[in-house]
Design an enzyme around this catalytic site. Structure first.
Site, short mmCIF file in Angstrom:
data_model
loop_
_atom_site.label_atom_id
_atom_site.label_comp_id
_atom_site.label_asym_id
_atom_site.label_seq_id
_atom_site.Cartn_x
_atom_site.Cartn_y
_atom_site.Cartn_z
N HIS A 14 0.82 -1.22 0.00
CA HIS A 14 0.00 0.00 0.00
C HIS A 14 0.85 1.26 0.00
O HIS A 14 0.34 2.36 -0.25
CB HIS A 14 -1.02 -0.01 1.15
CG HIS A 14 -0.47 0.35 2.50
ND1 HIS A 14 -0.18 -0.59 3.46
CD2 HIS A 14 -0.18 1.54 3.05
CE1 HIS A 14 0.26 0.02 4.55
NE2 HIS A 14 0.28 1.31 4.33
N ASP A 26 -0.04 -7.58 1.50
CA ASP A 26 0.37 -6.19 1.49
C ASP A 26 1.90 -6.09 1.61
O ASP A 26 2.45 -5.65 2.61
CB ASP A 26 -0.31 -5.46 2.66
CG ASP A 26 -0.04 -3.96 2.66
OD1 ASP A 26 0.41 -3.44 1.62
OD2 ASP A 26 -0.29 -3.33 3.71
N SER A 64 4.26 2.19 8.12
CA SER A 64 3.92 1.19 7.11
C SER A 64 5.16 0.73 6.35
O SER A 64 5.99 1.55 5.95
CB SER A 64 2.93 1.78 6.10
OG SER A 64 1.68 1.99 6.70
#
Length: 252
Positions: A64, A107, A202
């Site tokens: 992402h 992801d 992230s």
């Protein structure tokens, strides 16, 4: 079940949209000679995601993070406010072929550097699992990253690390808190504690016993100071064949 899964996916998409870089909540400043595999994934505006060096020319991050349009990788420094010795352009993005959103367990993305880096006193490669590993409940692990240290706080330029306070949460407990949670994910921190990651870390690694076992993926609604649901990571061991094939071919 399908409705629950769709609702689950929507929650996590909303969790990650509009975020820039991830925060370590209640972390400690990392010593200069530690975490030498950490990478700052950057776009034209600066740091956008974390990552970690897994070979001389590939960094792992979250899929992402592609939404942030990554353009370069900064290695070998904890303080992003200072000029970096090692900056590499991103020349190839290998997004997991089955990635459709943060909640589906895929992801993960590999970024190829414009040229190889050689391990040194400031840059090291972190090892990946050699096979499936069984993490124990309450096992102590580490997560690290750059960014805010509290909601609405100022940006922090120095790498912040979590060492002893991120504990592995059992799949059973995690599914109770994340109905519809799919396989291929690891839960650690953010539940029963005010410590963990927040939006912005992230793509950074979850490190257990010196091995990168997970990739920071999502938490719940960005509630980071007092989270009420486990932080969730992609399980690297589930993707070893895909990762190793790319590292071998040096191509997606």
């Amino acid at each position: 079940k399908m409705y629950a899964l769709h609702q689950f996916m929507l929650i996590h998409v909303l969790t990650c949209l509009g975020q820039n870089g991830n925060e370590i909540i209640n972390g400690e400043k990392a010593p200069e000679n530690s975490l030498l595999y950490m990478a700052s994934v950057q776009n034209n505006y600066g740091h956008s995601c974390g990552g970690f060096l897994v070979s001389e020319d590939f960094v792992v991050t979250a899929a992402h993070c592609d939404e942030g349009n990554p353009r370069r990788i900064v290695l070998g420094t904890h303080d992003l406010s200072k000029p970096a010795d090692t900056v590499k352009d991103v020349i190839m993005k290998c997004i997991h072929p089955y990635y459709i959103g943060v909640g589906n367990g895929n992801d993960i993305m590999l970024l190829k550097l414009s040229s190889e880096v050689q391990p040194s006193k400031s840059i090291q490669i972190i090892k990946l699992p050699s096979s499936e590993i069984k993490l124990k409940e309450n096992e102590r692990c580490l997560v690290a990253g750059w960014g805010l240290t509290k909601i609405g706080g100022p940006l922090v330029h120095q790498l912040m690390s979590r060492v002893v306070d991120v504990s592995v949460i059992s799949p059973e407990v995690c599914r109770e808190n994340w109905p519809g949670l799919l396989d291929g994910l690891i839960c650690a921190g953010g539940y029963g504690t005010n410590k963990g990651f927040c939006q912005g870390d992230s793509g950074g690694p979850l490190i257990c016993n010196g091995t990168a076992v997970g990739v920071v993926s999502f938490n719940k609604w960005g509630r980071c100071d007092y989270p009420d649901a486990p932080n969730v990571y992609v399980d690297i061991a589930k993707h070893l064949d895909w990762i190793n094939e790319i590292l071998k071919k040096k191509h997606c």
